[in-house]
Design a protein around this motif. Structure first.
Motif, mmCIF file in Angstrom:
data_model
loop_
_atom_site.group_PDB
_atom_site.id
_atom_site.type_symbol
_atom_site.label_atom_id
_atom_site.label_comp_id
_atom_site.label_asym_id
_atom_site.label_seq_id
_atom_site.Cartn_x
_atom_site.Cartn_y
_atom_site.Cartn_z
ATOM 1 N N LEU A 336 -20.027 93.532 34.472
ATOM 2 C CA LEU A 336 -19.640 92.446 33.586
ATOM 3 C C LEU A 336 -20.203 92.607 32.180
ATOM 4 C CD1 LEU A 336 -19.740 89.318 35.925
ATOM 5 C CD2 LEU A 336 -17.997 91.082 35.622
ATOM 6 N N ASP A 337 -21.327 93.289 32.049
ATOM 7 C CA ASP A 337 -21.852 93.588 30.715
ATOM 8 C C ASP A 337 -20.892 94.492 29.955
ATOM 9 O OD1 ASP A 337 -24.087 92.073 31.147
ATOM 10 O OD2 ASP A 337 -25.406 93.760 31.637
ATOM 11 N N GLU A 338 -20.320 95.446 30.668
ATOM 12 C CA GLU A 338 -19.345 96.341 30.026
ATOM 13 C C GLU A 338 -18.073 95.579 29.678
ATOM 14 O OE1 GLU A 338 -16.860 100.516 30.641
ATOM 15 O OE2 GLU A 338 -18.002 99.689 32.334
ATOM 16 N N LEU A 339 -17.664 94.667 30.560
ATOM 17 C CA LEU A 339 -16.508 93.818 30.263
ATOM 18 C C LEU A 339 -16.727 93.073 28.942
ATOM 19 C CD1 LEU A 339 -13.963 92.076 30.792
ATOM 20 C CD2 LEU A 339 -15.365 90.671 32.323
ATOM 21 N N ALA A 340 -17.876 92.430 28.804
ATOM 22 C CA ALA A 340 -18.171 91.674 27.581
ATOM 23 C C ALA A 340 -18.224 92.595 26.363
ATOM 24 C CB ALA A 340 -19.499 90.928 27.741
ATOM 25 N N TYR A 341 -18.785 93.795 26.529
ATOM 26 C CA TYR A 341 -18.880 94.744 25.429
ATOM 27 C C TYR A 341 -17.493 95.197 24.976
ATOM 28 C CZ TYR A 341 -19.702 99.145 22.994
ATOM 29 O OH TYR A 341 -19.691 100.158 22.076
ATOM 30 N N ARG A 342 -16.618 95.522 25.937
ATOM 31 C CA ARG A 342 -15.279 95.996 25.595
ATOM 32 C C ARG A 342 -14.444 94.911 24.920
ATOM 33 N NH1 ARG A 342 -15.783 101.286 25.153
ATOM 34 N NH2 ARG A 342 -16.287 102.346 27.126
ATOM 35 N N VAL A 343 -14.561 93.676 25.404
ATOM 36 C CA VAL A 343 -13.839 92.571 24.776
ATOM 37 C C VAL A 343 -14.372 92.328 23.364
ATOM 38 C CG1 VAL A 343 -13.384 90.091 24.874
ATOM 39 C CG2 VAL A 343 -13.177 91.485 26.943
ATOM 40 N N SER A 344 -15.691 92.327 23.220
ATOM 41 C CA SER A 344 -16.295 92.132 21.892
ATOM 42 C C SER A 344 -15.850 93.207 20.914
ATOM 43 C CB SER A 344 -17.824 92.137 22.006
ATOM 44 O OG SER A 344 -18.282 91.078 22.818
ATOM 45 N N ASP A 345 -15.710 94.422 21.407
ATOM 46 C CA ASP A 345 -15.286 95.538 20.569
ATOM 47 C C ASP A 345 -13.939 95.253 19.909
ATOM 48 O OD1 ASP A 345 -15.391 98.367 19.654
ATOM 49 O OD2 ASP A 345 -13.672 98.579 21.006
ATOM 50 N N LEU A 346 -13.036 94.591 20.628
ATOM 51 C CA LEU A 346 -11.725 94.277 20.070
ATOM 52 C C LEU A 346 -11.705 92.950 19.320
ATOM 53 C CD1 LEU A 346 -9.422 95.440 23.023
ATOM 54 C CD2 LEU A 346 -9.854 96.604 20.861
ATOM 55 N N VAL A 347 -12.463 91.986 19.818
ATOM 56 C CA VAL A 347 -12.493 90.673 19.169
ATOM 57 C C VAL A 347 -13.030 90.762 17.746
ATOM 58 C CG1 VAL A 347 -13.722 88.459 19.181
ATOM 59 C CG2 VAL A 347 -12.564 89.249 21.254
ATOM 60 N N PHE A 348 -14.047 91.581 17.556
ATOM 61 C CA PHE A 348 -14.730 91.599 16.252
ATOM 62 C C PHE A 348 -14.353 92.784 15.364
ATOM 63 C CE2 PHE A 348 -17.728 89.338 19.176
ATOM 64 C CZ PHE A 348 -17.460 88.075 18.685
ATOM 65 N N ASP A 349 -13.390 93.567 15.764
ATOM 66 C CA ASP A 349 -12.934 94.683 14.937
ATOM 67 C C ASP A 349 -11.431 94.531 14.726
ATOM 68 O OD1 ASP A 349 -12.094 97.153 13.885
ATOM 69 O OD2 ASP A 349 -13.666 98.262 14.933
ATOM 70 N N ASP A 350 -11.068 93.885 13.615
ATOM 71 C CA ASP A 350 -9.663 93.571 13.369
ATOM 72 C C ASP A 350 -8.790 94.823 13.296
ATOM 73 O OD1 ASP A 350 -10.477 90.965 13.282
ATOM 74 O OD2 ASP A 350 -10.311 90.752 11.108
ATOM 75 N N GLY A 351 -9.287 95.862 12.654
ATOM 76 C CA GLY A 351 -8.513 97.084 12.496
ATOM 77 C C GLY A 351 -8.234 97.752 13.834
ATOM 78 N N LYS A 352 -9.262 97.845 14.658
ATOM 79 C CA LYS A 352 -9.083 98.468 15.980
ATOM 80 C C LYS A 352 -8.153 97.618 16.843
ATOM 81 C CE LYS A 352 -12.597 100.457 17.960
ATOM 82 N NZ LYS A 352 -13.874 100.687 18.704
ATOM 83 N N ARG A 353 -8.335 96.299 16.796
ATOM 84 C CA ARG A 353 -7.497 95.428 17.618
ATOM 85 C C ARG A 353 -6.027 95.565 17.223
ATOM 86 N NH1 ARG A 353 -9.652 91.151 16.297
ATOM 87 N NH2 ARG A 353 -8.056 90.263 14.935
ATOM 88 N N GLU A 354 -5.762 95.639 15.929
ATOM 89 C CA GLU A 354 -4.381 95.800 15.460
ATOM 90 C C GLU A 354 -3.789 97.128 15.911
ATOM 91 O OE1 GLU A 354 -1.852 94.137 13.529
ATOM 92 O OE2 GLU A 354 -3.009 92.590 14.550
ATOM 93 N N ALA A 355 -4.579 98.189 15.827
ATOM 94 C CA ALA A 355 -4.092 99.512 16.250
ATOM 95 C C ALA A 355 -3.813 99.532 17.744
ATOM 96 C CB ALA A 355 -5.127 100.581 15.890
ATOM 97 N N PHE A 356 -4.713 98.946 18.532
ATOM 98 C CA PHE A 356 -4.508 98.882 19.982
ATOM 99 C C PHE A 356 -3.286 98.026 20.315
ATOM 100 C CE2 PHE A 356 -8.729 100.061 22.237
ATOM 101 C CZ PHE A 356 -8.956 101.099 21.340
ATOM 102 N N ALA A 357 -3.099 96.918 19.585
ATOM 103 C CA ALA A 357 -1.974 96.016 19.838
ATOM 104 C C ALA A 357 -0.644 96.729 19.591
ATOM 105 C CB ALA A 357 -2.089 94.780 18.948
ATOM 106 N N ALA A 358 -0.563 97.475 18.498
ATOM 107 C CA ALA A 358 0.667 98.204 18.182
ATOM 108 C C ALA A 358 0.959 99.259 19.252
ATOM 109 C CB ALA A 358 0.557 98.853 16.803
ATOM 110 N N ALA A 359 -0.087 99.955 19.684
ATOM 111 C CA ALA A 359 0.092 100.978 20.724
ATOM 112 C C ALA A 359 0.498 100.336 22.054
ATOM 113 C CB ALA A 359 -1.195 101.782 20.894
ATOM 114 N N ALA A 360 -0.068 99.169 22.347
ATOM 115 C CA ALA A 360 0.276 98.458 23.590
ATOM 116 C C ALA A 360 1.754 98.092 23.595
ATOM 117 C CB ALA A 360 -0.584 97.209 23.737
ATOM 118 N N LEU A 361 2.244 97.561 22.483
ATOM 119 C CA LEU A 361 3.651 97.189 22.386
ATOM 120 C C LEU A 361 4.550 98.410 22.584
ATOM 121 C CD1 LEU A 361 5.862 95.099 21.766
ATOM 122 C CD2 LEU A 361 5.500 95.588 19.327
ATOM 123 N N GLY A 362 4.210 99.499 21.944
ATOM 124 C CA GLY A 362 5.009 100.713 22.072
ATOM 125 C C GLY A 362 5.036 101.268 23.486
ATOM 126 N N SER A 363 3.954 101.047 24.235
ATOM 127 C CA SER A 363 3.836 101.653 25.569
ATOM 128 C C SER A 363 4.767 101.049 26.610
ATOM 129 C CB SER A 363 2.383 101.560 26.064
ATOM 130 O OG SER A 363 2.062 100.222 26.430
#
Length: 406
Positions: A336-363
Motif C-alpha cells: 500500500l505504500d507503493e500504491l500511495a507513492y504511484r498515485v502521488s507521482d501522477l497527482v502531483f506531476d501535471d506533465g507526467k499525468r497528461e502524458a500518461f493520460a494521452a497514452a492511455a486514451l490511445g491504447s
C-alpha cells in the motif's frame, strides 16, 4: 422460394448466466453486450439465469422477462449468505435439459460457469450440444476474502472440471490463460473485452462535479466497482487523506457502510451507470483499482477511454491493460505504500499525468464491442464446425453464423 426459419434468423444460442440483471457486474455487462451483438447479427438467443428474491419481485427490481427481444428464463436460486444480491442457482441438470430441448438451442454459451454452468454442461452433453465457456471470475481466490480459505483447493478442482468439460474456454487475459493452462485445461483461446468509446470519452468531463467535490482544486482519485471483499476497496484508505487530493468511490455493495466509516473524507456516490458514470469517470485525474483477483478489469479500459491514467495492482487482468510507466503504474500486491507513492507521482506531476493520460486514451482505440462480438461469433463457428465434422448436422449452424453477418 420459401426461406427456412433457421437460415433466416441464424443460430440459436442459450446464454447460461450465473449472474444477470438487476444485479450489475462485469459478468452481467458482458452478457448484455453478447445479446446485443447476437441481435445485431440476426441470431437468436435465450437467457437462463437464477431467479431473484421475492423482495426484488415486489419492489420492481425483478429479473427482466426479456432483453433485446430475447426471452429470459429464470430457475430456482438461493442468496449467497455474505452477499444476498448474488444468487446461487439450485436448478438440476434435468430441468436445464428440458429447457434447452424445448427452446431448440443449437449452442450453449456458459457465462462465468460455476453452479448453474456446471448443471448446464451436463444437460448440453446429454443433448449433444456444443459449449463455449467464458472464464471471467476467479472464484477460488474469493474463498479467503469471504472467510472460507479451506474451500480454495476444492474450488480450483471445480474450475478444472467445468472448463475441461467445455468444448472451448475463452479467457480474458494472459494471466488467466496461464492460470487455466496450469490446471491442465487445453481447449483455451484468448478473448478480451471491448470498450464503449462513445459513452466513455474525455468529452464527458464534468467541471461542475469537480467543483462540488473538490472546491479547492484538489485532484480527484477515483475507484469504480462493487464495494465487496473481493475488490479490496479498503486498500484505498492509503489514499483517502492524501494532501491536495480527494478520493471518489463509485459503486455499491455489502461493504458500503464499513468503507464509509473507514474513509470518512472520501466522496461516495453510490451505484452509477450510463452517462452519469461516464461523466464521473472522465472527471477523474487518476483511476485506481486495488483488486488482486481481476481476470480482466473492464473499468480500467473505461478509465483509459476517458483519458484517465490508471494505477492498478500488478496481478491478473491489469497486467495486460496497464503499460507501466506509459499509461499508468502497476504496484506489487499488498504494497500500500507503493500504491500511495504511484498515485502521488501522477497527482502531483501535471506533465507526467497528461502524458500518461494521452497514452492511455490511445491504447484503447480499436477495441470496439462490435469487433469483440464478431470474434465471439468466430469462436462459436469454430466449435460448431468441429462438432459438425464429427456428427454432420451441426455444421449447418456454422454456415448460418456466416449468413448472420452483415
Amino acid at each position: 422460394m420459401a426461406i427456412c426459419r433457421a437460415e433466416a434468423v441464424g443460430v440459436k444460442v442459450a446464454i447460461i448466466a450465473e449472474s444477470f440483471l438487476p444485479h450489475v457486474n462485469g459478468v452481467t455487462n458482458s452478457i448484455l453486450r453478447t445479446l446485443e451483438h447476437l441481435a445485431l447479427r440476426g441470431h437468436e438467443a435465450v437467457v437462463i439465469a437464477p431467479a431473484g428474491s421475492l423482495a426484488n419481485e415486489f419492489s420492481g427490481k425483478a429479473v427482466p422477462k426479456r432483453y433485446r427481444g430475447f426471452r429470459v428464463i429464470t430457475v430456482p436460486s438461493i442468496p449467497l449468505p455474505t452477499y444476498p444480491d448474488v444468487r446461487l442457482s439450485t436448478a438440476s441438470w434435468h430441468r436445464l435439459r428440458r429447457i434447452l430441448r424445448r427452446e431448440q438451442v443449437e449452442l450453449v454459451h456458459l457465462a462465468s460457469p460455476f453452479l448453474l454452468g456446471w448443471s448446464a454442461l451436463r444437460a448440453a452433453g446429454e443433448l449433444g450440444l456444443p459449449t463455449v465457456a467464458i472464464y471471467q471470475t476467479e472464484v477460488p481466490t474469493y474463498a479467503a476474502r469471504y472467510k472460507f480459505p479451506w474451500l480454495a483447493d476444492r474450488l480450483w478442482e471445480h474450475v478444472r472440471a467445468v472448463h475441461s468439460a467445455a468444448d472451448l474456454t475463452l479467457a480474458p487475459s494472459s494471466f488467466s490463460m496461464a492460470q487455466l493452462d496450469s490446471l491442465g485445461i487445453r481447449n483455451l483461446e484468448l478473448f478480451r473485452r471491448g470498450v464503449d468509446t462513445a459513452l466513455f470519452s474525455p468529452g464527458r468531463r464534468n467541471e461542475a462535479f469537480r467543483k462540488t467535490v473538490a472546491p479547492s482544486g484538489e485532484r480527484l482519485i477515483g475507484y469504480v466497482g462493487r464495494l465487496s471483499a473481493d475488490k479490496q476497496v479498503e486498500d484505498l484508505r492509503a489514499l483517502s487523506e492524501l494532501p491536495g487530493a480527494r478520493l471518489v468511490v463509485v459503486g455499491s455493495g455489502p461493504q458500503s457502510l464499513e468503507l464509509r466509516a473507514l474513509m470518512p473524507k472520501a466522496h461516495f456516490t453510490g451505484f452509477l451507470s450510463g452517462i452519469q458514470l461516464a461523466e464521473i469517470m472522465a472527471s477523474l485525474d487518476v483511476f485506481v483499482h486495488p483488486g488482486e483477483s481481476e481476470t480482466f478489469c473492464q473499468t480500467i479500459q473505461e478509465a483509459m477511454a476517458s483519458r484517465v491514467p490508471v494505477v492498478a495492482v500488478g496481478r491478473g487482468g491489469p497486467l495486460d491493460l496497464v503499460d507501466s510507466s506509459r499509461t499508468g503504474w502497476l504496484y506489487e500486491p499488498g504494497q500500500l505504500d507503493e500504491l500511495a507513492y504511484r498515485v502521488s507521482d501522477l497527482v502531483f506531476d501535471d506533465g507526467k499525468r497528461e502524458a500518461f493520460a494521452a497514452a492511455a486514451l490511445g491504447s484503447v482505440q480499436g477495441r470496439s464491442w462490435q469487433k469483440i462480438g464478431d470474434e465471439l461469433l468466430e469462436h462459436y463457428k469454430s466449435v460448431l464446425r468441429r462438432q459438425g465434422s464429427a456428427t454432420g448436422p451441426a455444421l449447418v449452424g456454422s454456415r448460418r453464423l456466416d449468413k448472420g453477418r452483415g
